[in-house]
Design a protein around this motif. Structure first.
Motif, PDB file in Angstrom:
ATOM      1  N   GLY A  77       0.792  -1.231   0.000  1.00  0.00           N
ATOM      2  CA  GLY A  77       0.000   0.000   0.000  1.00  0.00           C
ATOM      3  C   GLY A  77       0.821   1.276   0.000  1.00  0.00           C
ATOM      4  N   ALA A  78       2.108   1.207   0.337  1.00  0.00           N
ATOM      5  CA  ALA A  78       2.929   2.415   0.399  1.00  0.00           C
ATOM      6  C   ALA A  78       3.813   2.568  -0.834  1.00  0.00           C
ATOM      7  N   ASN A  79       3.747   1.609  -1.743  1.00  0.00           N
ATOM      8  CA  ASN A  79       4.539   1.688  -2.985  1.00  0.00           C
ATOM      9  C   ASN A  79       3.597   1.631  -4.190  1.00  0.00           C
ATOM     10  N   PRO A  80       3.256   2.794  -4.738  1.00  0.00           N
ATOM     11  CA  PRO A  80       2.266   2.825  -5.827  1.00  0.00           C
ATOM     12  C   PRO A  80       2.720   2.085  -7.085  1.00  0.00           C
ATOM     13  N   VAL A  81       4.026   1.941  -7.293  1.00  0.00           N
ATOM     14  CA  VAL A  81       4.494   1.212  -8.487  1.00  0.00           C
ATOM     15  C   VAL A  81       4.167  -0.283  -8.365  1.00  0.00           C
ATOM     16  N   THR A  82       4.340  -0.832  -7.172  1.00  0.00           N
ATOM     17  CA  THR A  82       3.963  -2.234  -6.972  1.00  0.00           C
ATOM     18  C   THR A  82       2.456  -2.391  -7.164  1.00  0.00           C
ATOM     19  N   GLY A  83       1.699  -1.429  -6.639  1.00  0.00           N
ATOM     20  CA  GLY A  83       0.247  -1.454  -6.806  1.00  0.00           C
ATOM     21  C   GLY A  83      -0.150  -1.457  -8.269  1.00  0.00           C
ATOM     22  N   GLN A  84       0.537  -0.634  -9.049  1.00  0.00           N
ATOM     23  CA  GLN A  84       0.252  -0.554 -10.485  1.00  0.00           C
ATOM     24  C   GLN A  84       0.624  -1.857 -11.196  1.00  0.00           C
ATOM     25  N   MET A  85       1.755  -2.437 -10.794  1.00  0.00           N
ATOM     26  CA  MET A  85       2.174  -3.735 -11.363  1.00  0.00           C
ATOM     27  C   MET A  85       1.092  -4.792 -11.177  1.00  0.00           C
ATOM     28  N   LEU A  86       0.519  -4.800  -9.987  1.00  0.00           N
ATOM     29  CA  LEU A  86      -0.517  -5.788  -9.671  1.00  0.00           C
ATOM     30  C   LEU A  86      -1.755  -5.563 -10.539  1.00  0.00           C
ATOM     31  N   MET A  87      -2.091  -4.289 -10.789  1.00  0.00           N
ATOM     32  CA  MET A  87      -3.262  -3.994 -11.621  1.00  0.00           C
ATOM     33  C   MET A  87      -2.999  -4.370 -13.070  1.00  0.00           C
ATOM     34  N   ASP A  88      -1.781  -4.064 -13.556  1.00  0.00           N
ATOM     35  CA  ASP A  88      -1.457  -4.310 -14.966  1.00  0.00           C
ATOM     36  C   ASP A  88      -1.293  -5.799 -15.257  1.00  0.00           C
ATOM     37  N   ASN A  89      -0.674  -6.499 -14.325  1.00  0.00           N
ATOM     38  CA  ASN A  89      -0.381  -7.911 -14.539  1.00  0.00           C
ATOM     39  C   ASN A  89      -0.420  -8.650 -13.198  1.00  0.00           C
ATOM     40  N   PRO A  90      -1.606  -9.168 -12.845  1.00  0.00           N
ATOM     41  CA  PRO A  90      -1.783  -9.802 -11.531  1.00  0.00           C
ATOM     42  C   PRO A  90      -0.757 -10.905 -11.242  1.00  0.00           C
ATOM     43  N   GLU A  91      -0.255 -11.540 -12.277  1.00  0.00           N
ATOM     44  CA  GLU A  91       0.718 -12.619 -12.074  1.00  0.00           C
ATOM     45  C   GLU A  91       2.072 -12.083 -11.578  1.00  0.00           C
ATOM     46  N   SER A  92       2.307 -10.790 -11.768  1.00  0.00           N
ATOM     47  CA  SER A  92       3.626 -10.249 -11.449  1.00  0.00           C
ATOM     48  C   SER A  92       3.791  -9.882  -9.978  1.00  0.00           C
TER      49      SER A  92
END
Lengths: 217, 221
Positions: free
Chosen positions: B79-94
């Motif tokens: 929740g404190a790293n928006p890039v990781t959050g975006q990665m999860l949205m773009d590619n749930p497997e990542s």
């Protein structure tokens, strides 16, 4: 009295002398401010300490003492530190007596959803799943509804944190126990009617024969 | 053996495709000096990062991610790293989300020669997807497999030159377990002392687990 303070005060009454307690972030953290006199509890923080004290005063932060939200805190005499595998051994191993957490949804079976809203950015579950499975007693402290929409339901619709783990729900409207038969309203907030609590709840409540009024004075 | 080296030297051990264990819990005990070294002196890519939380927007893991060098993240809270959050949205497997205690135990097992373990955490949730479920004494458990790193980056408060480390207060967090679970372990220490100067009664991580020691230049804690 502020709603959140009211809930925190009532939740604090559930703590017993000597309990090891883990408090969630937000409203549950406020419970620490209302522990009844004469009762000493040990607060655990899942990032690796037991014996959490007050929040550090500005300018007096110790960089080596943080809580699970990354905030700077103090510790009480008798505190101890350990790594994350030990910390969750404490939690999963049943050594935490009570955890008090917030919730998005709770249902009549005691299922809990408190980590993810579908189609919104996912923050991750952190230690919530471990805590509610591992703690001996799980108390949910939250506002009864989310701006009028039900949070206490027949069945959770959000992704679950854990199955059949909640023991008690404390809200601004009442205190509800999760029983084998369903949710039992055992206390009610001053000035609130049973009908109002039922209307704010998404499943049928069992009303205790011994219904009391919440006393946080 | 004196294991003290430079940050530039230490990060040369990081190879493309590596699984990297990064210690710390948000800002607490985060190995920021080493991560800054990865940013400046390494071009390793296709990395899998294992971290409790992948840090915050103000920290360095996010900058390595912004360079497109991270293909997968294993974490419990993002929740404190928006890039990781975006990665999860773009590619749930990542992005693999693991409950915090499960993540810690997977790493502990990785360092202790245990292949997998059964835990009750995650039963009845999306965490159980694809995992073996088994009942012991009437309780359901999920099989979780261990995690090991090719390399680990951790932080200590004091290290002696052979790698015995003392980690103060709540900075032990994931640092103390990750030190045991990687093929090559780099520690940044706020203070580096001669062998014998660190009271051996206060060793959090025995030196045998440590391969390289660098001077931490970040803030304390």
């Amino acid at each position: 009295m502020d709603k959140k303070e009211f809930i925190a005060k009532r939740a604090a009454q559930e703590l017993k002398h000597g309990d090891v307690v883990n408090l969630g972030i937000g409203l549950p953290t406020m419970v620490a401010n209302h522990v009844p006199k004469g009762i000493k509890v040990l607060l655990q923080s899942e990032n690796g300490l037991i014996g959490v004290g007050a929040t550090a005063e500005p300018g007096k932060e110790n960089p080596y003492i943080t809580n699970a939200g990354g905030g700077y805190i103090t510790v009480i005499p008798g505190a101890s530190f350990f790594h994350s595998a030990d910390s969750f051994g404490i939690i999963r191993g049943g050594h935490v007596d009570v955890t008090i957490l917030g919730a998005l949804q709770v249902d009549k079976k005691g299922n809990l959803a408190n980590w993810m809203v579908p189609n919104k950015k996912v923050p991750g579950m952190g230690g919530a799943m471990d805590l509610v499975v591992g703690a001996k007693r799980v108390i949910i402290a939250m506002e009864h509804t989310a701006k009028g929409s039900h949070k206490i339901l027949e069945e959770c619709t959000f992704p679950l944190t854990a199955v059949e783990v909640v023991d008690m729900i404390i809200t601004d409207m009442g205190v509800i126990e999760v029983t084998d038969k369903g949710l039992e309203l055992i206390e009610i907030a001053p000035g609130v009617t049973v009908e109002e609590v039922q209307a704010a709840t998404g499943c049928e409540l069992i009303i205790s024969d011994n219904l009391k009024v919440i006393n946080v004075a | 053996m004196n294991k003290v080296t430079t940050v530039k030297e230490a990060v040369q051990r990081l190879k493309s495709g590596d699984t990297v264990l990064i210690g710390g819990f948000l800002q607490s005990g985060a190995p920021e000096t080493i991560l800054q070294g990865v940013l400046n002196y390494s071009d390793a890519k296709d990395l899998t990062i294992v971290s409790n939380d992948t840090g915050t927007s103000e920290m360095t893991t996010i900058k390595i991610m912004q360079q497109g060098r991270v293909k997968k993240v294993i974490a419990s809270y993002i929740g404190a790293n928006p890039v990781t959050g975006q990665m999860l949205m773009d590619n749930p497997e990542s992005v693999e989300l693991s409950p915090q205690g499960t993540l810690a135990e997977r790493i502990r097992c990785g360092g202790a020669g245990i292949a997998a373990f059964y835990t009750p955490v995650g039963v009845g949730t999306i965490v159980e997807k694809g995992k073996e479920k088994r009942t012991f004494n009437g309780v359901d458990y999920l099989l979780e497999t261990n995690i090991r790193g090719n390399i680990a980056f951790i932080k200590a408060t004091i290290a002696d030159k052979e790698g015995n480390c003392f980690l103060k207060g709540s900075t032990k967090n994931f640092n103390a377990i990750m030190a045991r679970a990687a093929d090559y372990v780099v520690v940044e220490a706020e203070q580096i002392v001669e062998v014998g100067e660190l009271d051996h009664e206060l060793v959090t991580i025995p030196g045998l687990f440590i391969d390289a020691i660098v001077q931490s230049e970040g803030q304390n804690g």
